[in-house]
Design a protein around this motif. Structure first.
Motif, PDB file in Angstrom:
ATOM      1  N   SER A 199       0.819  -1.081  -0.147  1.00 24.01           N
ATOM      2  CA  SER A 199      -0.148  -0.094   0.096  1.00 24.01           C
ATOM      3  C   SER A 199       0.768   1.358   0.029  1.00 24.01           C
ATOM      4  O   SER A 199       0.182   2.382   0.213  1.00 24.01           O
ATOM      5  CB  SER A 199      -0.914  -0.008   1.185  1.00 24.01           C
ATOM      6  OG  SER A 199      -1.182  -1.166   1.641  1.00 24.01           O
TER       7      SER A 199
ATOM      8  N   GLY B  29       1.912   2.805  -5.091  1.00 29.07           N
ATOM      9  CA  GLY B  29       1.068   3.306  -5.878  1.00 29.07           C
ATOM     10  C   GLY B  29       1.180   2.849  -7.253  1.00 29.07           C
ATOM     11  O   GLY B  29       0.272   3.096  -8.028  1.00 29.07           O
TER      12      GLY B  29
ATOM     13  N   THR C 212      -2.053   1.613  -8.875  1.00 20.41           N
ATOM     14  CA  THR C 212      -3.353   2.342  -8.777  1.00 20.41           C
ATOM     15  C   THR C 212      -4.247   2.006  -9.979  1.00 20.41           C
ATOM     16  O   THR C 212      -3.985   2.030 -11.049  1.00 20.41           O
ATOM     17  CB  THR C 212      -2.847   3.662  -8.662  1.00 20.41           C
ATOM     18  OG1 THR C 212      -2.001   3.981  -7.498  1.00 20.41           O
ATOM     19  CG2 THR C 212      -4.057   4.868  -8.999  1.00 20.41           C
TER      20      THR C 212
ATOM     21  N   LYS D 259     -12.456   6.773  -7.948  1.00 21.51           N
ATOM     22  CA  LYS D 259     -11.737   7.056  -6.719  1.00 21.51           C
ATOM     23  C   LYS D 259     -10.265   6.252  -7.336  1.00 21.51           C
ATOM     24  O   LYS D 259     -10.158   5.339  -7.639  1.00 21.51           O
ATOM     25  CB  LYS D 259     -12.009   6.487  -5.499  1.00 21.51           C
ATOM     26  CG  LYS D 259     -13.250   6.993  -5.028  1.00 21.51           C
ATOM     27  CD  LYS D 259     -13.730   6.125  -3.783  1.00 21.51           C
ATOM     28  CE  LYS D 259     -15.173   6.587  -3.093  1.00 21.51           C
ATOM     29  NZ  LYS D 259     -15.464   5.494  -1.822  1.00 21.51           N
ATOM     30  N   SER D 260      -9.106   6.979  -6.992  1.00 27.04           N
ATOM     31  CA  SER D 260      -7.802   6.509  -7.033  1.00 27.04           C
ATOM     32  C   SER D 260      -7.715   5.510  -6.007  1.00 27.04           C
ATOM     33  O   SER D 260      -7.642   5.542  -4.796  1.00 27.04           O
ATOM     34  CB  SER D 260      -6.802   7.424  -7.274  1.00 27.04           C
ATOM     35  OG  SER D 260      -7.058   8.345  -8.049  1.00 27.04           O
ATOM     36  N   VAL D 261      -7.609   4.138  -6.425  1.00 29.62           N
ATOM     37  CA  VAL D 261      -7.313   3.162  -5.362  1.00 29.62           C
ATOM     38  C   VAL D 261      -6.159   2.377  -5.492  1.00 29.62           C
ATOM     39  O   VAL D 261      -5.751   2.040  -6.739  1.00 29.62           O
ATOM     40  CB  VAL D 261      -8.680   2.253  -5.516  1.00 29.62           C
ATOM     41  CG1 VAL D 261      -8.575   1.095  -4.434  1.00 29.62           C
ATOM     42  CG2 VAL D 261      -9.798   3.053  -5.002  1.00 29.62           C
ATOM     43  N   LYS D 262      -5.339   1.936  -4.312  1.00 25.31           N
ATOM     44  CA  LYS D 262      -4.186   1.060  -4.724  1.00 25.31           C
ATOM     45  C   LYS D 262      -4.885  -0.468  -4.664  1.00 25.31           C
ATOM     46  O   LYS D 262      -5.439  -1.136  -3.567  1.00 25.31           O
ATOM     47  CB  LYS D 262      -3.537   1.125  -3.579  1.00 25.31           C
ATOM     48  CG  LYS D 262      -2.537   2.410  -3.536  1.00 25.31           C
ATOM     49  CD  LYS D 262      -1.761   2.622  -2.486  1.00 25.31           C
ATOM     50  CE  LYS D 262      -1.123   4.224  -2.473  1.00 25.31           C
ATOM     51  NZ  LYS D 262      -0.215   4.488  -1.614  1.00 25.31           N
TER      52      LYS D 262
ATOM     53  N   CYS E  84      -3.604  -3.441  -4.800  1.00 26.87           N
ATOM     54  CA  CYS E  84      -3.084  -4.461  -3.868  1.00 26.87           C
ATOM     55  C   CYS E  84      -3.559  -4.198  -2.507  1.00 26.87           C
ATOM     56  O   CYS E  84      -3.532  -5.302  -1.545  1.00 26.87           O
ATOM     57  CB  CYS E  84      -1.535  -4.190  -3.788  1.00 26.87           C
ATOM     58  SG  CYS E  84      -1.144  -2.755  -2.664  1.00 26.87           S
ATOM     59  N   THR E  85      -4.351  -3.359  -2.393  1.00 26.10           N
ATOM     60  CA  THR E  85      -5.036  -3.219  -0.826  1.00 26.10           C
ATOM     61  C   THR E  85      -6.691  -3.355  -0.914  1.00 26.10           C
ATOM     62  O   THR E  85      -7.401  -3.047  -0.101  1.00 26.10           O
ATOM     63  CB  THR E  85      -4.517  -2.020  -0.169  1.00 26.10           C
ATOM     64  OG1 THR E  85      -3.192  -2.081  -0.367  1.00 26.10           O
ATOM     65  CG2 THR E  85      -4.878  -2.188   1.275  1.00 26.10           C
ATOM     66  N   VAL E  86      -7.096  -4.048  -1.909  1.00 30.83           N
ATOM     67  CA  VAL E  86      -8.636  -4.263  -2.157  1.00 30.83           C
ATOM     68  C   VAL E  86      -8.832  -5.529  -2.417  1.00 30.83           C
ATOM     69  O   VAL E  86      -8.193  -6.251  -3.479  1.00 30.83           O
ATOM     70  CB  VAL E  86      -9.231  -3.415  -3.242  1.00 30.83           C
ATOM     71  CG1 VAL E  86     -10.391  -3.658  -3.658  1.00 30.83           C
ATOM     72  CG2 VAL E  86      -9.006  -1.737  -2.985  1.00 30.83           C
TER      73      VAL E  86
ATOM     74  N   ARG F 157      -3.514   7.895 -11.682  1.00 32.64           N
ATOM     75  CA  ARG F 157      -3.837   8.768 -10.386  1.00 32.64           C
ATOM     76  C   ARG F 157      -3.887  10.229 -10.885  1.00 32.64           C
ATOM     77  O   ARG F 157      -4.867  10.942 -10.480  1.00 32.64           O
ATOM     78  CB  ARG F 157      -2.617   8.595  -9.516  1.00 32.64           C
ATOM     79  CG  ARG F 157      -2.547   9.734  -8.445  1.00 32.64           C
ATOM     80  CD  ARG F 157      -4.063   9.650  -7.615  1.00 32.64           C
ATOM     81  NE  ARG F 157      -4.039  11.178  -6.782  1.00 32.64           N
ATOM     82  CZ  ARG F 157      -5.251  11.657  -6.682  1.00 32.64           C
ATOM     83  NH1 ARG F 157      -6.262  11.076  -7.248  1.00 32.64           N
ATOM     84  NH2 ARG F 157      -5.150  12.612  -6.109  1.00 32.64           N
TER      85      ARG F 157
ATOM     86  N   ARG G 209      -7.459  11.017 -12.470  1.00 31.47           N
ATOM     87  CA  ARG G 209      -8.369  11.404 -11.307  1.00 31.47           C
ATOM     88  C   ARG G 209      -8.218  12.737 -10.919  1.00 31.47           C
ATOM     89  O   ARG G 209      -9.022  13.542 -10.609  1.00 31.47           O
ATOM     90  CB  ARG G 209      -8.496  10.253 -10.298  1.00 31.47           C
ATOM     91  CG  ARG G 209      -9.318  10.302  -9.333  1.00 31.47           C
ATOM     92  CD  ARG G 209     -10.919  10.840  -9.577  1.00 31.47           C
ATOM     93  NE  ARG G 209     -11.351   9.675 -10.712  1.00 31.47           N
ATOM     94  CZ  ARG G 209     -12.549   9.971 -11.465  1.00 31.47           C
ATOM     95  NH1 ARG G 209     -13.178  10.864 -11.499  1.00 31.47           N
ATOM     96  NH2 ARG G 209     -12.706   9.130 -12.518  1.00 31.47           N
TER      97      ARG G 209
ATOM     98  N   GLY H 235       0.826   9.783  -3.329  1.00 27.51           N
ATOM     99  CA  GLY H 235       0.805   8.235  -2.983  1.00 27.51           C
ATOM    100  C   GLY H 235       1.475   7.568  -3.966  1.00 27.51           C
ATOM    101  O   GLY H 235       1.105   6.238  -4.118  1.00 27.51           O
TER     102      GLY H 235
END
Lengths: 278, 164
Positions: free
Chosen positions: B45, B48, B51, B57-60, B62-64, B112, B115, B134
């Motif tokens: 996390s 980035g 991403t 939304k910008s989301v990582k 690897c953490t979802v 990223r 967005r 990030g």
């Protein structure tokens, strides 16, 4: 970096979510944004068999601005706190603090509820909530109860919330008009937790001081707030520093942390005083 | 653990597959769907490189968990090209301004930045640096990345003005 397997649940109402927690006991955990829990699951430091995702529960969202109090749903993200104009007007310290949490991607996903409920001493919101005298609504099998943020934290990761309860809402009293504020955080790099952080309010309603990541719980000092309200800045600093209990870790030895705590607190007090009306 | 039936939208297409709930979104994208734009960088996390854009939304990724992305609308760097397949203004500006060296961080950077410009079409240099905080570039190419994003904002705004 693959976590152990689990069953996934996405309930759409609170009764089902609590039912899942009751059915699976300590094998179950709720997940909000997951940016604390998922890294711990990957490291296999958190283990669970049932993941209860709260994203489908509409009543956990939303920000209500009242005349005297503000209610924030637990699933409100840091980014929503930052971009909500009315909230930033009413409690500007919330935006100032949220902007210093992690990085943009984490703020889109990380929630205020997760931040306050996890009990991680490194999280920024618990100290801020103590400074603001917020309270938390938790819902469990026996109904709803309200717990003051100042009474919520027992030790690192241990809080007044029981395993079968879910933190649903945060209520803050609106600071009086003209209240000066500052959230000051020293961190090694973007995305790091605080080496030391301080939340300060100063205004017609009195003064309040809380500090973050300087003990195994947030540190709110009634004496420090009273001293600042009486105009005694040095008294406030020494009362707050007497209440902290930092431990040595990769962010530095104890003496260094105490030094940084003093620096951030003085900066926060100066900024809060300069922003106070009159 | 049994696999679950996952359905989500990726770059405009409805996709589905079977995956264990613990599968991270980045792995589902890369291994199940062969969408290899988003990269696995640190997997913790921080960096980035993974991403993606998820529901605006910008989301990582690897953490979802893919389970959390059930029903979501995901866009990766592949989905940011123009409808005719040519590079978008932002992608073109990364090339123009040498906004990449080894290129590993670039898909995350561009996704990223996309967005960021959607939310703030006229950013200052400081806005760009804060908004890109990030995403890490280990070639330390930040200067040109920031230039590329500012140049893209300028061109987008000039095009918008011309169209009005």
């Amino acid at each position: 970096m693959i976590p152990a397997g689990f069953e996934y649940h996405r309930p759409t109402d609170m009764a089902s979510a609590i039912g899942l927690l009751q059915a699976h006991g300590d094998e179950a955990r709720v997940v909000a944004g997951g940016h604390s829990l998922i890294p711990m699951m990957k490291l296999r430091m958190a283990s669970l068999s049932h993941l209860v995702d709260l994203q489908g529960i509409a009543e956990l969202r939303g920000i209500e601005l009242g005349a005297d109090v503000i209610r924030i749903g637990a699933m409100t993200t840091q980014n929503e706190l930052i971009t909500h104009e009315g909230l930033a007007q009413a409690v500007p310290i919330l935006r100032e603090a949220a902007l210093q949490i992690a990085d943009p991607q984490v703020r889109y996903v990380g929630t205020i509820g997760g931040n306050v409920a996890n009990g991680d001493p490194g999280n920024d919101m618990p100290g801020l909530m103590q400074c603001l005298d917020a309270s938390y609504e938790v819902v469990g099998p026996d109904g709803t109860r309200t717990i003051a943020a100042r009474e919520f934290y027992d030790s690192a990761y241990f809080t007044a919330r029981s395993d079968e309860e879910i933190l649903t809402r945060i209520t803050l009293p609106c600071p009086a008009a003209g209240t000066g504020y500052a959230y000051e955080k020293q961190k090694r790099k973007i995305g790091d937790y605080a080496t030391a952080a301080a939340a300060v309010l100063f205004g017609p309603g009195g003064a309040s001081i809380a500090m973050t990541n300087l003990a195994d719980t947030p540190v709110w000092s009634a004496e420090a707030g009273a001293a600042l309200a009486a105009g005694d800045t040095e008294g406030a600093v020494s009362a707050a520093l007497a209440a902290i209990d930092p431990q040595e870790d990769m962010r530095g030895p104890i003496e260094f942390k105490k030094h940084v705590a003093g620096v951030v607190l003085r900066r926060a007090i100066d900024r809060a005083l300069s922003r106070a009306a009159g | 653990m049994s696999k679950m039936h996952v359905k989500l939208k990726v770059n405009g297409d409805e996709v589905e597959g079977l995956a264990e709930p613990r599968t991270l979104l980045i792995h589902f994208l890369r291994e199940n769907l062969k969408v290899t734009g988003p990269h696995v960088g640190c997997e913790t996390s921080h960096c980035g490189a993974c991403t993606v854009d998820m529901d605006g939304k910008s989301v990582k990724s690897c953490t979802v968990f893919v389970a959390q992305a059930q029903g979501a609308d995901v866009t990766t760097v592949e989905g940011l090209v123009n409808p005719d397949g040519s590079l978008s203004v932002l992608q073109e500006m990364f090339r123009e301004h040498h906004g990449l060296q080894c290129g590993f961080c670039t898909p995350g950077m561009i996704t990223r930045a996309h967005r960021l410009l959607q939310e703030n079409p006229t950013p200052t240099e400081e806005d760009v640096r804060f908004g890109m905080a990030g995403n890490l570039c280990r070639c330390t190419g930040y200067q040109n990345i920031v230039k590329a994003i500012l140049a893209a904002a300028e061109i987008n705004n000039a095009q918008k003005e011309a169209a009005e």
